[in-house]
Design a protein around this motif. Structure first.
Motif, PDB file in Angstrom:
ATOM      1  N   ASP A 224     -43.056  58.982  90.971  1.00 14.79           N
ATOM      2  CA  ASP A 224     -44.047  57.831  91.930  1.00 14.79           C
ATOM      3  C   ASP A 224     -42.749  57.366  92.668  1.00 14.79           C
ATOM      4  N   VAL A 225     -42.927  57.263  94.039  1.00 18.96           N
ATOM      5  CA  VAL A 225     -42.028  56.615  94.907  1.00 18.96           C
ATOM      6  C   VAL A 225     -42.708  55.518  95.618  1.00 18.96           C
ATOM      7  N   THR A 226     -42.443  54.111  95.385  1.00 19.46           N
ATOM      8  CA  THR A 226     -43.214  53.070  96.104  1.00 19.46           C
ATOM      9  C   THR A 226     -42.126  52.180  96.918  1.00 19.46           C
ATOM     10  N   TYR A 227     -42.758  51.861  98.031  1.00 18.52           N
ATOM     11  CA  TYR A 227     -42.079  51.163  99.158  1.00 18.52           C
ATOM     12  C   TYR A 227     -42.719  49.662  99.251  1.00 18.52           C
ATOM     13  N   GLU A 228     -41.753  48.785  99.350  1.00 24.28           N
ATOM     14  CA  GLU A 228     -42.047  47.283  99.746  1.00 24.28           C
ATOM     15  C   GLU A 228     -41.049  46.882 100.739  1.00 24.28           C
ATOM     16  N   ASP A 229     -41.750  46.304 101.529  1.00 27.65           N
ATOM     17  CA  ASP A 229     -41.206  45.766 102.742  1.00 27.65           C
ATOM     18  C   ASP A 229     -40.691  44.226 102.636  1.00 27.65           C
ATOM     19  N   LEU A 230     -39.382  44.194 103.201  1.00 29.15           N
ATOM     20  CA  LEU A 230     -38.853  42.680 103.113  1.00 29.15           C
ATOM     21  C   LEU A 230     -39.016  42.238 104.374  1.00 29.15           C
ATOM     22  N   VAL A 231     -39.300  40.784 104.403  1.00 24.57           N
ATOM     23  CA  VAL A 231     -39.448  39.972 105.608  1.00 24.57           C
ATOM     24  C   VAL A 231     -38.107  39.648 106.117  1.00 24.57           C
ATOM     25  N   ILE A 232     -37.704  39.999 107.224  1.00 27.29           N
ATOM     26  CA  ILE A 232     -36.371  39.562 107.991  1.00 27.29           C
ATOM     27  C   ILE A 232     -36.591  38.593 108.937  1.00 27.29           C
ATOM     28  N   GLN A 233     -35.817  37.625 108.921  1.00 27.78           N
ATOM     29  CA  GLN A 233     -35.870  36.455 109.540  1.00 27.78           C
ATOM     30  C   GLN A 233     -35.742  36.714 111.201  1.00 27.78           C
ATOM     31  N   GLN A 234     -34.646  37.481 111.542  1.00 23.60           N
ATOM     32  CA  GLN A 234     -34.583  37.830 112.878  1.00 23.60           C
ATOM     33  C   GLN A 234     -34.587  39.070 113.031  1.00 23.60           C
ATOM     34  N   ARG A 235     -35.803  39.953 113.223  1.00 30.21           N
ATOM     35  CA  ARG A 235     -35.834  41.330 113.445  1.00 30.21           C
ATOM     36  C   ARG A 235     -35.210  41.746 114.711  1.00 30.21           C
ATOM     37  N   GLU A 236     -35.553  40.975 115.843  1.00 29.93           N
ATOM     38  CA  GLU A 236     -34.950  41.628 116.994  1.00 29.93           C
ATOM     39  C   GLU A 236     -33.735  40.911 117.447  1.00 29.93           C
ATOM     40  N   ILE A 237     -32.692  41.837 117.852  1.00 31.33           N
ATOM     41  CA  ILE A 237     -31.231  41.911 117.817  1.00 31.33           C
ATOM     42  C   ILE A 237     -30.525  42.386 119.052  1.00 31.33           C
ATOM     43  N   ILE A 238     -29.987  41.590 119.694  1.00 26.96           N
ATOM     44  CA  ILE A 238     -28.957  42.170 120.890  1.00 26.96           C
ATOM     45  C   ILE A 238     -27.787  42.178 120.316  1.00 26.96           C
ATOM     46  N   LEU A 239     -27.137  43.471 120.090  1.00 24.36           N
ATOM     47  CA  LEU A 239     -26.071  43.862 119.138  1.00 24.36           C
ATOM     48  C   LEU A 239     -24.864  43.642 120.032  1.00 24.36           C
ATOM     49  N   VAL A 240     -24.630  42.474 120.378  1.00 22.47           N
ATOM     50  CA  VAL A 240     -23.321  42.603 121.426  1.00 22.47           C
ATOM     51  C   VAL A 240     -22.032  42.430 120.509  1.00 22.47           C
ATOM     52  N   THR A 241     -22.332  41.376 119.479  1.00 27.88           N
ATOM     53  CA  THR A 241     -21.103  41.292 118.307  1.00 27.88           C
ATOM     54  C   THR A 241     -21.763  41.539 117.056  1.00 27.88           C
ATOM     55  N   PRO A 242     -21.029  41.852 116.155  1.00 31.14           N
ATOM     56  CA  PRO A 242     -21.332  41.924 114.526  1.00 31.14           C
ATOM     57  C   PRO A 242     -22.220  41.050 113.974  1.00 31.14           C
ATOM     58  N   THR A 243     -23.614  41.237 113.690  1.00 28.83           N
ATOM     59  CA  THR A 243     -24.595  40.303 113.289  1.00 28.83           C
ATOM     60  C   THR A 243     -24.828  40.585 111.843  1.00 28.83           C
ATOM     61  N   THR A 244     -24.853  39.473 111.163  1.00 33.04           N
ATOM     62  CA  THR A 244     -25.477  39.332 109.775  1.00 33.04           C
ATOM     63  C   THR A 244     -27.038  39.112 109.714  1.00 33.04           C
ATOM     64  N   VAL A 245     -27.708  40.191 109.167  1.00 31.22           N
ATOM     65  CA  VAL A 245     -29.280  40.365 109.138  1.00 31.22           C
ATOM     66  C   VAL A 245     -29.448  39.617 107.551  1.00 31.22           C
ATOM     67  N   PHE A 246     -30.408  38.806 107.546  1.00 32.25           N
ATOM     68  CA  PHE A 246     -30.666  38.257 106.142  1.00 32.25           C
ATOM     69  C   PHE A 246     -32.114  38.214 105.778  1.00 32.25           C
ATOM     70  N   HIS A 247     -32.567  38.091 104.532  1.00 31.72           N
ATOM     71  CA  HIS A 247     -33.770  38.120 104.184  1.00 31.72           C
ATOM     72  C   HIS A 247     -33.884  37.109 103.143  1.00 31.72           C
ATOM     73  N   ARG A 248     -34.908  35.885 103.566  1.00 31.99           N
ATOM     74  CA  ARG A 248     -34.995  34.812 102.558  1.00 31.99           C
ATOM     75  C   ARG A 248     -35.902  35.445 101.447  1.00 31.99           C
ATOM     76  N   ILE A 249     -35.219  35.019 100.186  1.00 30.33           N
ATOM     77  CA  ILE A 249     -35.948  35.168  98.932  1.00 30.33           C
ATOM     78  C   ILE A 249     -36.925  33.864  98.737  1.00 30.33           C
ATOM     79  N   GLU A 250     -38.118  34.193  98.959  1.00 31.32           N
ATOM     80  CA  GLU A 250     -39.233  33.316  98.768  1.00 31.32           C
ATOM     81  C   GLU A 250     -40.359  33.799  98.130  1.00 31.32           C
ATOM     82  N   PRO A 251     -41.273  33.177  97.839  1.00 27.61           N
ATOM     83  CA  PRO A 251     -42.421  33.556  97.314  1.00 27.61           C
ATOM     84  C   PRO A 251     -43.014  34.683  98.059  1.00 27.61           C
TER      85      PRO A 251
END
Length: 433
Positions: A224-251
């Motif tokens: 069985d393969v299950t998928y769980e989505d993570l909520v990303i704080q900034q989904r839309e990114i204009i990738l001009v410079t390297p960007t750090t994408v982060f997910h806040r670990i909350e309830p």
């Protein structure tokens, strides 16, 4: 020796110990370069699906296979029409008797017919072999060969261009960091990773996404393969410079109840992707990779790689995968939130409490020293001083005429008065203060 057996109940916790048994190797669901580690078997009508969508099939195959197919398409077409021309020459008698009115000039053998087919399809035209107007069937075959050669050229050029402009090639120029990190961000535990574009022609826009993929293998062999989505704080990114994408670990996050020890024991795969539009071609691409629990570094922080010069923002890609250790609690985000709630706040401490300023010690009580007054706290003194600065002073002005003598006020009366006396000239008597 007779073995002894013990009866157990279904609710008992039973652990099995194995010795010298090799553990099965864990394979990735998504490889680091982004390809899927999945192989299909026994697909119904597989070859029919490949032939139906022949364009996509040729775009996805390897270059050496594609070159082989294209070379065979030209060679087989030359050979096919060469055989037709040789049959026409045999039927017309050009190979036996060289007449003054042949069907095709200088075509007396199979080799000459093959060369005539090659020269006709590639439009070489050496001048020795040619078509005459004596055979209508040969003229029709030449016309059909010219049309088919145009289709083959168009198909080959389209496949080569589509394969060279494939999204996989552009995806190799957009990369993720080798590892993900967990650290504190705005007093919250956050999972973050880096994404950067290695080309000068930047992207128009992009959307980041992350999923937790868990695979469970049962004793029967079922998986069985299950998928769980993570909520990303900034989904839309204009990738001009390297960007750090982060997910806040909350309830609500799959990592909310996971500590450092639980992370090392977990068996999952973090699949991250970045879907974007290329600025130069306008095509939609996607880059993806995966992180195992061993590649998620707890208590690490990505180093800064952007520097500001006089004219430009300089990006040092040698620091793209570099991390530094930071102080991060090893407990789960849930336990960390509970500790923050039970931690005493300075706002409610007795030292800064407004009630504490109203309490008086026995020494400063009016019973023991009637002449003494309660000493104001520094905070109340600061508030009173602030109110005095905000409140404008009141000045009482008494107008006195020059003709009337100034009244004499005794010293005792002056002490009882609480107003300032100011003499103004006559031209300022109408000014309102």
């Amino acid at each position: 020796m007779q073995k002894q057996y013990t009866s157990v109940s279904p609710t008992d916790d039973i652990t099995a110990k194995t010795e010298n048994v090799p553990q099965p190797k864990k394979y990735r669901y998504i490889r680091k370069e982004g390809s899927c580690n999945v192989v299909f078997r026994h697909v119904p009508e597989e070859w029919l699906l490949f032939v139906t969508d022949i364009f996509t099939t040729l775009v996805e195959i390897r270059w050496r296979v594609m070159f082989l197919i294209f070379a065979l398409s030209y060679i087989l077409s030359w050979l096919f029409f060469g055989i037709l021309y040789w049959v026409i020459a045999l039927a017309h008698g050009d190979t036996r008797n060289i007449t003054s009115e042949p069907c095709m000039y200088q075509v007396h053998s199979f080799t000459a017919a093959f060369l005539f087919s090659l020269e006709t399809q590639t439009t070489i035209g050496y001048g020795y072999r040619g078509m005459s107007e004596n055979c209508m069937i040969a003229i029709i075959i030449v016309t059909i060969q010219d049309v088919i050669s145009c289709f083959i050229d168009t198909f080959v050029i389209g496949i080569v261009v589509a394969k060279m402009a494939s999204a996989r090639k552009r995806a190799q120029t957009v990369g993720f960091s080798n590892s993900a990190v967990i650290n504190l961000r705005d007093s919250y535990l956050c999972l973050s990773w880096r994404v950067g574009d290695f080309r000068r022609h930047h992207l128009v826009e992009g959307t980041a996404r992350a999923q937790i993929v868990r695979s469970t293998v049962h004793t029967t062999g079922k998986m069985d393969v299950t998928y769980e989505d993570l909520v990303i704080q900034q989904r839309e990114i204009i990738l001009v410079t390297p960007t750090t994408v982060f997910h806040r670990i909350e309830p609500g996050s799959p990592l909310y109840n996971m500590s450092l020890v639980d992370l090392r024991k977990s068996d999952f795969e973090l699949v991250v992707s970045f879907t974007y539009t290329d600025d130069s071609s306008g095509m939609l691409h996607q880059t993806r990779t995966s992180y195992t629990p061993a590649e998620i570094l707890w208590g690490q922080l990505f180093q800064e790689m952007i520097r500001v010069s006089r004219r430009h923002y300089r990006v040092d890609y040698t620091l793209f995968n570099h991390t530094a250790k930071v102080l991060v609690p090893e407990v789960s985000a849930e336990e960390y939130e509970h500790k923050k709630q039970w931690r005493p706040s300075p706002r409610h401490s007795p030292r800064h409490s407004p009630r504490g300023s109203k309490r008086h010690s026995p020494r400063s009580s009016p019973r023991h020293s009637p002449s003494s007054s309660p000493r104001p706290s520094p905070r109340s003194h600061h508030q009173n001083h602030h109110e005095m600065l905000l409140k404008p002073p009141t000045v009482t002005v008494e107008l006195v005429n020059d003709s009337c003598p100034e009244p004499i006020v005794s010293t005792s009366q002056a002490d009882n008065q609480h107003q300032d006396r100011l003499n103004l000239p006559n031209d300022l008597t109408n000014i309102e203060i």
